[in-house]
Design a protein around this motif. Structure first.
Motif, PDB file in Angstrom:
ATOM      1  N   VAL A 193       0.970  -1.116  -0.123  1.00  0.00           N
ATOM      2  CA  VAL A 193       0.089  -0.054   0.060  1.00  0.00           C
ATOM      3  C   VAL A 193       0.632   1.178   0.052  1.00  0.00           C
ATOM      4  O   VAL A 193       1.655   1.428   0.657  1.00  0.00           O
ATOM      5  CB  VAL A 193      -0.819   0.036   1.386  1.00  0.00           C
ATOM      6  CG1 VAL A 193      -1.681   1.411   1.204  1.00  0.00           C
ATOM      7  CG2 VAL A 193      -1.878  -0.981   1.147  1.00  0.00           C
ATOM      8  N   ASP A 194       0.547   2.165  -0.969  1.00  0.00           N
ATOM      9  CA  ASP A 194       1.262   3.422  -1.032  1.00  0.00           C
ATOM     10  C   ASP A 194       0.284   4.241  -0.175  1.00  0.00           C
ATOM     11  O   ASP A 194      -0.666   4.825  -0.551  1.00  0.00           O
ATOM     12  CB  ASP A 194       1.234   3.986  -2.332  1.00  0.00           C
ATOM     13  CG  ASP A 194       2.080   5.439  -2.543  1.00  0.00           C
ATOM     14  OD1 ASP A 194       2.297   5.845  -1.406  1.00  0.00           O
ATOM     15  OD2 ASP A 194       2.660   5.572  -3.483  1.00  0.00           O
ATOM     16  N   ASN A 195       1.117   4.838   1.166  1.00  0.00           N
ATOM     17  CA  ASN A 195       0.477   5.664   2.067  1.00  0.00           C
ATOM     18  C   ASN A 195       0.899   6.968   2.046  1.00  0.00           C
ATOM     19  O   ASN A 195       0.660   7.641   3.198  1.00  0.00           O
ATOM     20  CB  ASN A 195       0.470   4.838   3.438  1.00  0.00           C
ATOM     21  CG  ASN A 195      -0.338   5.521   4.613  1.00  0.00           C
ATOM     22  OD1 ASN A 195      -1.536   5.890   4.069  1.00  0.00           O
ATOM     23  ND2 ASN A 195      -0.076   5.234   5.652  1.00  0.00           N
ATOM     24  N   THR A 196       1.448   7.412   1.021  1.00  0.00           N
ATOM     25  CA  THR A 196       1.966   8.803   0.902  1.00  0.00           C
ATOM     26  C   THR A 196       0.794  10.054   1.264  1.00  0.00           C
ATOM     27  O   THR A 196       1.138  10.936   1.920  1.00  0.00           O
ATOM     28  CB  THR A 196       2.541   9.275  -0.601  1.00  0.00           C
ATOM     29  OG1 THR A 196       3.491   7.956  -0.804  1.00  0.00           O
ATOM     30  CG2 THR A 196       3.120  10.550  -0.713  1.00  0.00           C
ATOM     31  N   VAL A 197      -0.263   9.723   0.478  1.00  0.00           N
ATOM     32  CA  VAL A 197      -1.158  10.744   0.602  1.00  0.00           C
ATOM     33  C   VAL A 197      -1.792  10.927   1.935  1.00  0.00           C
ATOM     34  O   VAL A 197      -2.049  12.072   2.452  1.00  0.00           O
ATOM     35  CB  VAL A 197      -2.270  10.510  -0.572  1.00  0.00           C
ATOM     36  CG1 VAL A 197      -3.506  11.700  -0.487  1.00  0.00           C
ATOM     37  CG2 VAL A 197      -1.482  10.656  -2.041  1.00  0.00           C
ATOM     38  N   THR A 198      -2.382   9.774   2.588  1.00  0.00           N
ATOM     39  CA  THR A 198      -2.956   9.751   3.799  1.00  0.00           C
ATOM     40  C   THR A 198      -2.264   9.825   4.943  1.00  0.00           C
ATOM     41  O   THR A 198      -2.551  10.442   6.092  1.00  0.00           O
ATOM     42  CB  THR A 198      -3.837   8.563   3.637  1.00  0.00           C
ATOM     43  OG1 THR A 198      -3.205   7.443   3.118  1.00  0.00           O
ATOM     44  CG2 THR A 198      -5.030   8.618   3.184  1.00  0.00           C
ATOM     45  N   SER A 253       9.016  12.762   0.679  1.00  0.00           N
ATOM     46  CA  SER A 253       9.045  14.022   0.195  1.00  0.00           C
ATOM     47  C   SER A 253       7.953  14.899   0.292  1.00  0.00           C
ATOM     48  O   SER A 253       7.897  16.111  -0.010  1.00  0.00           O
ATOM     49  CB  SER A 253       9.691  13.968  -1.553  1.00  0.00           C
ATOM     50  OG  SER A 253      10.345  12.902  -1.769  1.00  0.00           O
ATOM     51  N   LYS A 254       6.693  14.281   0.602  1.00  0.00           N
ATOM     52  CA  LYS A 254       5.629  15.025   0.729  1.00  0.00           C
ATOM     53  C   LYS A 254       5.101  15.331   2.212  1.00  0.00           C
ATOM     54  O   LYS A 254       6.045  15.902   2.933  1.00  0.00           O
ATOM     55  CB  LYS A 254       4.534  14.333   0.112  1.00  0.00           C
ATOM     56  CG  LYS A 254       4.996  13.521  -1.196  1.00  0.00           C
ATOM     57  CD  LYS A 254       4.857  14.424  -2.486  1.00  0.00           C
ATOM     58  CE  LYS A 254       5.350  13.651  -3.792  1.00  0.00           C
ATOM     59  NZ  LYS A 254       4.818  12.545  -4.182  1.00  0.00           N
ATOM     60  N   ALA A 255       3.979  14.846   2.436  1.00  0.00           N
ATOM     61  CA  ALA A 255       3.612  15.287   3.921  1.00  0.00           C
ATOM     62  C   ALA A 255       4.614  14.957   4.968  1.00  0.00           C
ATOM     63  O   ALA A 255       4.747  15.843   6.044  1.00  0.00           O
ATOM     64  CB  ALA A 255       2.213  14.853   4.108  1.00  0.00           C
TER      65      ALA A 255
HETATM   66  C1  LIG Z   1       5.047  11.876  -5.324  1.00  0.00           C
HETATM   67  C2  LIG Z   1       4.720  10.284  -4.951  1.00  0.00           C
HETATM   68  C3  LIG Z   1       5.432   9.355  -5.059  1.00  0.00           C
HETATM   69  C4  LIG Z   1       6.828   9.347  -5.429  1.00  0.00           C
HETATM   70  O1  LIG Z   1       7.751   9.927  -4.594  1.00  0.00           O
HETATM   71  P1  LIG Z   1       8.975  10.872  -4.729  1.00  0.00           P
HETATM   72  O2  LIG Z   1       9.458  11.333  -3.377  1.00  0.00           O
HETATM   73  O3  LIG Z   1       8.675  11.870  -5.593  1.00  0.00           O
HETATM   74  O4  LIG Z   1       9.983   9.936  -5.435  1.00  0.00           O
HETATM   75  C5  LIG Z   1       5.028   7.730  -4.927  1.00  0.00           C
HETATM   76  N1  LIG Z   1       3.605   7.803  -4.586  1.00  0.00           N
HETATM   77  C6  LIG Z   1       2.961   8.898  -4.423  1.00  0.00           C
HETATM   78  C7  LIG Z   1       1.296   8.501  -4.226  1.00  0.00           C
HETATM   79  C8  LIG Z   1       3.314   9.965  -4.524  1.00  0.00           C
HETATM   80  O5  LIG Z   1       2.364  11.185  -4.408  1.00  0.00           O
END
Ligand SMILES: *Cc1c(COP(=O)(O)O)cnc(C)c1O
Length: 246
Positions: A15-20, A40-42
């Motif tokens: 699961v990609d939990n980047t956004v939540t 790199s995000k939240a």
């Molecule tokens: C930006 C992003 C990635 C990739 O991340 P980087 O830090 O830019 O390599 C992967 N999954 C999601 C959901 C993202 O928003």
């Protein structure tokens, strides 16, 4: 459930939990085996360092016939995938954070909960406010109009995330709206302390074909909004003044 489907077919669930972020949902507790994040995000919050995180749960079962490259790490049991990442990706290829980048991410992480509280409150308030504007259509899981509202309510700890999309009716209107904003920035990042907008059709999805864009719900008039921690009244005023010019 996705985890049952994966496990019944002898596959681990990623699961990609980047956004939540873990502030809203913890996928390992819901049956996932591996959780990945863009740091790199939240998690960072200020867009000052690129990084990523892989978290492997103790429940992961790896089918060595399907993943033969894990065989040499079999002695690590459920963590054999992690062992391969460390030995091959990090040690051999050098995909590891520098100490200073790790330091910047670590400082950002300290304020994750505060930023997520504020940004998700702002996103809900702004999405609700804009849902009354006839010039745009808003898609946000915190609005009753969203098909996954009930699911989000059940799984997201009473919050609905910091992102929504806005349809401006045409590509021209989408560009005009973005150009007219004074506070929100036109940047490809998300989860930043500042509110960021982007036109996915002409940027992130530039090289995607029509089928891929349709599958992701990307239309010519769509604007992605990643809400930050500014004062909500300033945000409402900024979006309002830009929409007034359409
Ligand atoms: C930006 C992003 C990635 C990739 O991340 P980087 O830090 O830019 O390599 C992967 N999954 C999601 C959901 C993202 O928003």
């Amino acid at each position: 459930m996705l985890s049952d489907l994966a496990h019944n077919n002898n596959l681990p669930l990623f699961v990609d939990n980047t956004v939540t972020t873990p502030f809203m949902i913890r996928p390992l507790e819901l049956g996932a085996d591996v959780v990945i994040h863009s740091a790199s995000k939240a998690l960072n919050g200020n867009g000052n360092s690129i990084g990523g995180i892989v978290i492997v749960g103790n429940s992961a079962v790896w089918n060595l016939d399907k993943f033969p490259k894990l065989r040499e790490f079999e002695k690590f049991g459920p963590l054999m995938y992690l062992a391969r990442l460390r030995a091959r990706m990090a040690a051999d290829f050098g995909s590891a954070l520098s100490p200073f980048n790790a330091h910047l991410t670590s400082i950002g992480l300290d304020t994750l909960a505060l930023r997520m509280e504020r940004a998700t409150d702002n996103a809900l308030a702004l999405a609700e406010y804009l849902s009354y504007n006839k010039k745009v259509k808003i898609s946000y899981p915190g609005l009753l109009s969203h098909p996954d509202y009930e699911l989000a309510k059940r799984q997201f700890q009473g919050r609905y995330g910091l992102m929504f999309t806005l349809k401006a009716g045409s590509m021209e209107n989408a560009f005009k709206f973005i150009d007219g904003l004074k506070l929100a920035l036109n940047v490809s990042n998300i989860g930043d302390a500042r509110t960021l907008v982007i036109h996915p059709w002409s940027t992130i999805f530039l090289h995607a074909d029509d089928e891929e864009k349709a599958a992701s719900g990307i239309t010519e008039d769509l604007v992605r909004v990643a809400v930050g921690i500014e004062d909500i009244e300033d945000l409402k005023e900024d979006f309002e003044q830009s929409l007034a010019k359409l």
